[in-house]
Scaffold this motif. Structure first.
Motif, mmCIF file in Angstrom:
data_model
loop_
_atom_site.group_PDB
_atom_site.id
_atom_site.type_symbol
_atom_site.label_atom_id
_atom_site.label_comp_id
_atom_site.label_asym_id
_atom_site.label_seq_id
_atom_site.Cartn_x
_atom_site.Cartn_y
_atom_site.Cartn_z
ATOM 1 N N PRO A 116 4.640 7.856 10.702
ATOM 2 C CA PRO A 116 4.272 6.528 11.205
ATOM 3 C C PRO A 116 4.931 6.115 12.507
ATOM 4 C CG PRO A 116 5.932 6.318 9.519
ATOM 5 C CD PRO A 116 5.678 7.789 9.671
ATOM 6 N N TYR A 146 5.719 -0.310 7.309
ATOM 7 C CA TYR A 146 4.714 -0.328 6.246
ATOM 8 C C TYR A 146 3.912 -1.636 6.200
ATOM 9 C CZ TYR A 146 7.454 3.609 4.371
ATOM 10 O OH TYR A 146 8.117 4.794 4.200
ATOM 11 N N LYS A 147 4.600 -2.750 6.366
ATOM 12 C CA LYS A 147 3.917 -4.053 6.283
ATOM 13 C C LYS A 147 2.797 -4.151 7.315
ATOM 14 C CE LYS A 147 4.824 -9.040 6.338
ATOM 15 N NZ LYS A 147 5.885 -10.082 6.500
ATOM 16 N N PHE A 190 1.066 -1.649 8.509
ATOM 17 C CA PHE A 190 -0.056 -0.842 8.029
ATOM 18 C C PHE A 190 -1.002 -1.703 7.203
ATOM 19 C CE2 PHE A 190 2.402 2.744 9.253
ATOM 20 C CZ PHE A 190 1.603 3.877 9.192
ATOM 21 N N ARG A 191 -0.423 -2.509 6.333
ATOM 22 C CA ARG A 191 -1.222 -3.280 5.376
ATOM 23 C C ARG A 191 -2.025 -4.389 6.039
ATOM 24 N NH1 ARG A 191 0.329 -1.849 0.240
ATOM 25 N NH2 ARG A 191 2.262 -0.642 0.105
ATOM 26 N N VAL A 202 -1.388 3.322 3.177
ATOM 27 C CA VAL A 202 -0.333 2.832 2.285
ATOM 28 C C VAL A 202 -0.891 2.151 1.033
ATOM 29 C CG1 VAL A 202 1.405 2.602 4.088
ATOM 30 C CG2 VAL A 202 -0.147 0.708 3.642
ATOM 31 N N SER A 214 11.515 -1.495 7.124
ATOM 32 C CA SER A 214 10.968 -0.360 6.384
ATOM 33 C C SER A 214 11.454 -0.315 4.943
ATOM 34 C CB SER A 214 11.327 0.960 7.076
ATOM 35 O OG SER A 214 12.711 1.219 7.000
ATOM 36 N N ASN A 245 7.223 -3.062 1.158
ATOM 37 C CA ASN A 245 5.809 -2.673 1.256
ATOM 38 C C ASN A 245 5.641 -1.158 1.428
ATOM 39 O OD1 ASN A 245 4.378 -5.451 1.480
ATOM 40 N ND2 ASN A 245 6.014 -5.558 3.004
ATOM 41 N N LEU A 246 6.458 -0.384 0.736
ATOM 42 C CA LEU A 246 6.540 1.048 0.944
ATOM 43 C C LEU A 246 5.248 1.788 0.574
ATOM 44 C CD1 LEU A 246 9.583 0.244 0.985
ATOM 45 C CD2 LEU A 246 10.043 2.422 -0.137
ATOM 46 N N ALA A 247 5.056 2.931 1.243
ATOM 47 C CA ALA A 247 4.052 3.887 0.787
ATOM 48 C C ALA A 247 4.525 4.477 -0.539
ATOM 49 C CB ALA A 247 3.868 4.985 1.827
ATOM 50 N N HIS A 301 13.585 3.304 -0.887
ATOM 51 C CA HIS A 301 12.847 4.563 -1.047
ATOM 52 C C HIS A 301 13.303 5.313 -2.303
ATOM 53 C CE1 HIS A 301 11.650 3.858 3.173
ATOM 54 N NE2 HIS A 301 10.631 4.631 2.883
#
Length: 254
Positions: A164, A169-170, A172-173, A184, A202, A205-207, A238
């Motif tokens: 990425p 991540y947020k 991405f959403r 994600v 990071s 809102n993790l993958a 994570h």
């Protein structure tokens, strides 16, 4: 190319990670960023005072291409330091419509190789490499928000890897592109590079990992005393999500 193998997804102990796919039969390779940061600095690198598996690998290749996530120097520095790498790389894929291009873009031997893209799809044997130009929800012009994010699928999606850059991540959403949102929301990953070197953003809102305690997250962080990446919050998040954490931030080797 055909007969492509994954290279460098599993770490050699105490070694920084540069992501590369290479074909043994065709001697072609594809890099995903080529950055560096403390403790790997320009003089240290040029004096070859570390083990450099990256340079060893690319010298075996006839052709090498680079997917550059974005125009922050910690994601491309080695390209500007190393003339051997510059000569080897034939094409640099970079995000289109960026507000400001860095100084390195005008260097001899680099500018002519840059191809600005909104989407990239490369099929290579058992691998499919897709890169998407982000469209941040609030129209930010920051480098970290205007990137190419890369998804690698192996064996039609039986294995998935996510690169990425610094796009957290947020974002991405909330991105305006549905393919980026899906990365994600619906895909579970075997390997992820933590966004933005494991900063605080990071940590939410993790993958999702595909296999708990087997799927891996790599923190591409040095030991810069100011940034202090990766953050404890991101590492723990994570781990709690089920990723196996890989981080060798004090390492001087590549």
């Amino acid at each position: 190319g055909k007969n492509v193998v994954a290279q460098k997804f599993h770490m050699t102990p105490k070694c920084h990670l540069i992501r590369i796919l290479r074909s043994k039969s065709l001697k072609n390779g594809l890099l995903f960023d080529i950055g560096a940061g403390t403790p790997v600095k320009r003089g240290f690198y040029l004096q070859a005072r570390m083990r450099n598996d990256l340079l060893t690998e690319i010298q075996k290749l006839d052709d090498l291409r680079l997917i550059l996530s974005h125009f922050d120097s910690d994601h491309y520095r080695i390209l500007t330091w190393c003339t051997a790498t510059q000569r080897k790389i034939s094409i640099i894929y970079a995000p289109e419509n960026v507000a400001k291009k860095p100084l390195f873009y005008s260097k001899n031997g680099i500018k002519s190789k840059v191809r600005f893209v909104s989407r990239l799809n490369i099929r290579a044997g058992r691998f499919q490499v897709e890169a998407f130009r982000t469209k941040p929800n609030r129209g930010s012009t920051e480098n970290n928000d205007n990137e190419l994010v890369t998804h690698i699928k192996k064996d039609s999606g039986k294995e998935n890897y996510l690169f990425p850059g610094d796009y957290v991540y947020k974002k991405f959403r909330s991105d305006k592109q549905e393919p980026i949102k899906r990365l994600v929301r619906t895909i579970k990953f075997d390997f992820v590079v933590a966004p933005h070197h494991g900063d605080y953003q990071s940590a939410s809102n993790l993958a999702a990992p595909k296999s708990k305690d087997i799927s891996e997250v790599f923190f591409s962080a040095g030991d810069h005393l100011g940034y202090k990446h990766p953050t404890y919050a991101s590492v723990i998040a994570h781990l709690n999500k089920g990723f196996n954490v890989i981080c060798y931030n004090p390492s001087k080797d590549i």
